[in-house]
Scaffold this motif. Structure first.
Motif, mmCIF file in Angstrom:
data_model
loop_
_atom_site.group_PDB
_atom_site.id
_atom_site.type_symbol
_atom_site.label_atom_id
_atom_site.label_comp_id
_atom_site.label_asym_id
_atom_site.label_seq_id
_atom_site.Cartn_x
_atom_site.Cartn_y
_atom_site.Cartn_z
ATOM 1 N N MET A 368 0.837 -1.206 0.000
ATOM 2 C CA MET A 368 0.000 0.000 0.000
ATOM 3 C C MET A 368 0.865 1.247 0.000
ATOM 4 O O MET A 368 1.830 1.352 0.753
ATOM 5 N N ASP A 369 0.531 2.192 -0.867
ATOM 6 C CA ASP A 369 1.194 3.494 -0.880
ATOM 7 C C ASP A 369 0.136 4.560 -0.624
ATOM 8 O O ASP A 369 -0.927 4.516 -1.259
ATOM 9 N N LEU A 370 0.440 5.473 0.271
ATOM 10 C CA LEU A 370 -0.492 6.582 0.484
ATOM 11 C C LEU A 370 0.035 7.799 -0.275
ATOM 12 O O LEU A 370 1.155 8.258 -0.037
ATOM 13 N N GLY A 376 2.720 13.425 -4.027
ATOM 14 C CA GLY A 376 2.745 12.046 -4.509
ATOM 15 C C GLY A 376 2.922 11.127 -3.317
ATOM 16 O O GLY A 376 2.244 11.283 -2.298
ATOM 17 N N GLU A 377 3.889 10.187 -3.406
ATOM 18 C CA GLU A 377 4.029 9.178 -2.343
ATOM 19 C C GLU A 377 4.511 9.790 -1.021
ATOM 20 O O GLU A 377 5.600 10.331 -0.939
ATOM 21 N N LEU A 378 3.686 9.619 0.003
ATOM 22 C CA LEU A 378 4.067 10.049 1.352
ATOM 23 C C LEU A 378 4.427 8.837 2.202
ATOM 24 O O LEU A 378 5.328 8.894 3.036
ATOM 25 N N ILE A 379 3.701 7.738 1.971
ATOM 26 C CA ILE A 379 3.866 6.532 2.776
ATOM 27 C C ILE A 379 3.944 5.323 1.857
ATOM 28 O O ILE A 379 3.212 5.244 0.870
ATOM 29 N N GLY A 380 4.839 4.387 2.204
ATOM 30 C CA GLY A 380 4.873 3.106 1.501
ATOM 31 C C GLY A 380 4.928 1.994 2.529
ATOM 32 O O GLY A 380 5.676 2.084 3.499
ATOM 33 N N GLY A 381 4.113 0.984 2.364
ATOM 34 C CA GLY A 381 4.124 -0.104 3.344
ATOM 35 C C GLY A 381 3.466 -1.351 2.804
ATOM 36 O O GLY A 381 3.159 -1.440 1.612
HETATM 37 MG MG MG Z 1 7.942 3.441 -1.768
#
Ligand code: MG
Ligand code: 4AD
Length: 454
Positions: A368-370, A376-381
């Protein structure tokens, strides 16, 4: 005696007797028989106006006091008859700590470009804009700690020097005591190659499988050569990891964190946000208010690709199932389509690291990417692969050496549990909260390719 902070004086509910203010002169204006000093001590955006009358002891020390000088003003805090401030100080005495030569001091009273201010990063926090940014940065860090602490997460300090590449992307800085050109594992301080960490996740997983819920918050390092407004070689990352959480719990945790940080800063930093809204990013406060109300969207990667293909927008990079989303795609989704932060989930396995949990479709992983507007991408998990056989197979496919990860595999060998976590780039959060568009301007002393001054 420490004296008073300007912030507390400006919030005073009644006039006080003698006060003592220590700070830096922002401006000096002279009139017949008196002078105004606007003094700022960094505690808040506002200055306190100090009036120095001819005939006072303070008057005798005004010589050479200009923008940038550091002073201590003692006097009475009284209601100000002038407009723009409630209180002012009538100086009785003035002590000068250090003058600032007006012909040399670079921060004179005019607007400076961000590019110029980067060349004087040691002085730029003295400006209104950067003071505001770094006070918000401090509040944002407190918001992060508050959020996790209130939810029973323990703060874990994972190592900065590491032997394993968490993201498997080969973007690590080597750590060595050897002079340039020397090599050979036998020379190594640690007896094996060492690097600065790109993420504390793997170590974080070990602690989540013991303390249940943990988070890290520390510096991370990436030798990415991409010179973009969103990448730095040294940045701070927040990485929660929770045992027994699946990917949906993870999304909720991530969305809640962003909304909490936004609400915290809206409450604690109204003056700073007002300044940034007026001079840096028009509409900032309104967009944060909307975010604080918590309307976050979610869309699967598959649907996101369809939305992008059917959008009719011209993108520099074409989109198809299997491709990594580019910033232009991420921003289209958050800014134009959903007009809100959006979590994209279930990405193709081919573009994601080995540790992500494989979905039953055989094509995607529980990633999941927020994505947020402007950045754009703030969080990746992701949810993590907790099944040992699947993990080993995936690592073998990706050519990763299992022997470096024996301890990571042990977590799957002894009491393995479903678990998930994410990483949030702290500077990107600060960019979101301040409206600042370049990561170099939310880092106290940015490290980017070709840039190691200060
Ligand atoms: Mg990432
Ligand atoms: O998406 P990333 O690479 O994910 C990880 O490192 C995982 N191990 C996190 C986890 O699941 N525990 O990085 C996470 C976030 C990105 O979404 C981005 O906000 C930020 O870190 N980031 C950077 N920020 C500034 N400069 C860079 N070079 C960054 N690289 C990643």
């Amino acid at each position: 005696m420490q004296g008073s902070r300007v912030k507390d004086l400006l919030a005073a509910s009644h006039a006080q007797g003698s006060v003592e203010v220590r700070g830096w002169v922002r401006t000096r204006r002279d009139s017949r028989g008196f002078a105004f000093l606007e003094v700022n001590d960094g505690s808040c955006l506002n200055n306190i106006q100090c009036i120095v009358d001819e005939g006072t002891e303070a008057w005798d020390h005004l010589e050479g006091v200009n923008t940038g000088a550091s002073v201590c003003v003692r006097g009475a805090l009284v209601e100000s008859p002038g407009r723009g401030q409630k209180w002012e100080v009538h100086a009785a005495s003035l002590e000068v700590f250090g003058l600032a030569d007006p012909s040399a001091y670079p921060l004179q009273k005019k607007r400076h470009s961000d590019e110029f201010l980067r060349t004087i990063a040691h002085l730029r926090p003295r400006t209104n804009k950067y003071g505001a940014v770094f006070r918000i940065r401090s509040e944002a860090a407190w918001a992060v700690h508050d959020y996790f602490r209130a939810r029973g997460f323990y703060y874990v300090h994972t190592p900065l020097i590491t032997g394993s590449d968490c993201e498997g992307a080969g973007e690590m800085f080597r750590v060595t005591t050897q002079p340039r050109g020397a090599s050979g594992a036998e020379d190594e301080f640690f007896g094996r190659p060492a690097a600065l960490t790109v993420s504390g996740q793997l170590e974080g997983e070990a602690f989540a499988c013991a303390l249940g819920r943990i988070y890290t918050f520390g510096p991370t390092f990436r030798a990415e050569h991409s010179n973009t407004p969103r990448h730095a070689a040294e940045f701070w990352m927040i990485e929660p990891e929770a045992a027994f959480n699946d990917i949906w719990d993870n999304m909720e945790l991530a969305e809640g964190l962003v909304a909490h940080a936004v609400r915290h800063v809206l409450t604690r930093c109204p003056d700073e946000l007002g300044l940034l809204d007026a001079y840096v990013s028009p509409g900032l406060v309104e967009s944060l208010q909307r975010m604080s109300e918590g309307a976050f969207a979610r869309v699967s990667y598959r649907d996101a690709v369809r939305l992008l293909q059917e959008s009719g927008s011209k993108f520099e990079y074409p989109v198809d199932f299997g491709c990594d989303l580019q910033t232009e795609h991420e921003r289209f989704l958050a800014e134009d389509h959903f007009k809100a932060p959006v979590t994209v989930y279930d990405y193709p396995r081919g573009i994601k690291p080995f540790y992500m949990r494989q979905n039953d479709d055989g094509e995607t992983v529980a990633a999941m990417d927020l994505l947020v507007p402007r950045i754009g991408e703030l969080i990746g998990g992701s949810q993590r692969e907790e099944r040992l056989d699947r993990l080993e197979r995936r690592m073998a496919e990706l050519g990763q050496d299992m022997k470096d990860y024996w301890w990571y595999a042990d977590l799957r060998r002894y009491g393995s549990v479903p678990h998930s976590g994410f990483g949030m780039g702290f500077e990107r959060l600060v960019m979101l909260l301040t409206g600042v568009s370049n990561i170099r301007d939310v880092l106290p002393f940015p490290r980017t390719p070709g840039n190691l001054e200060f």
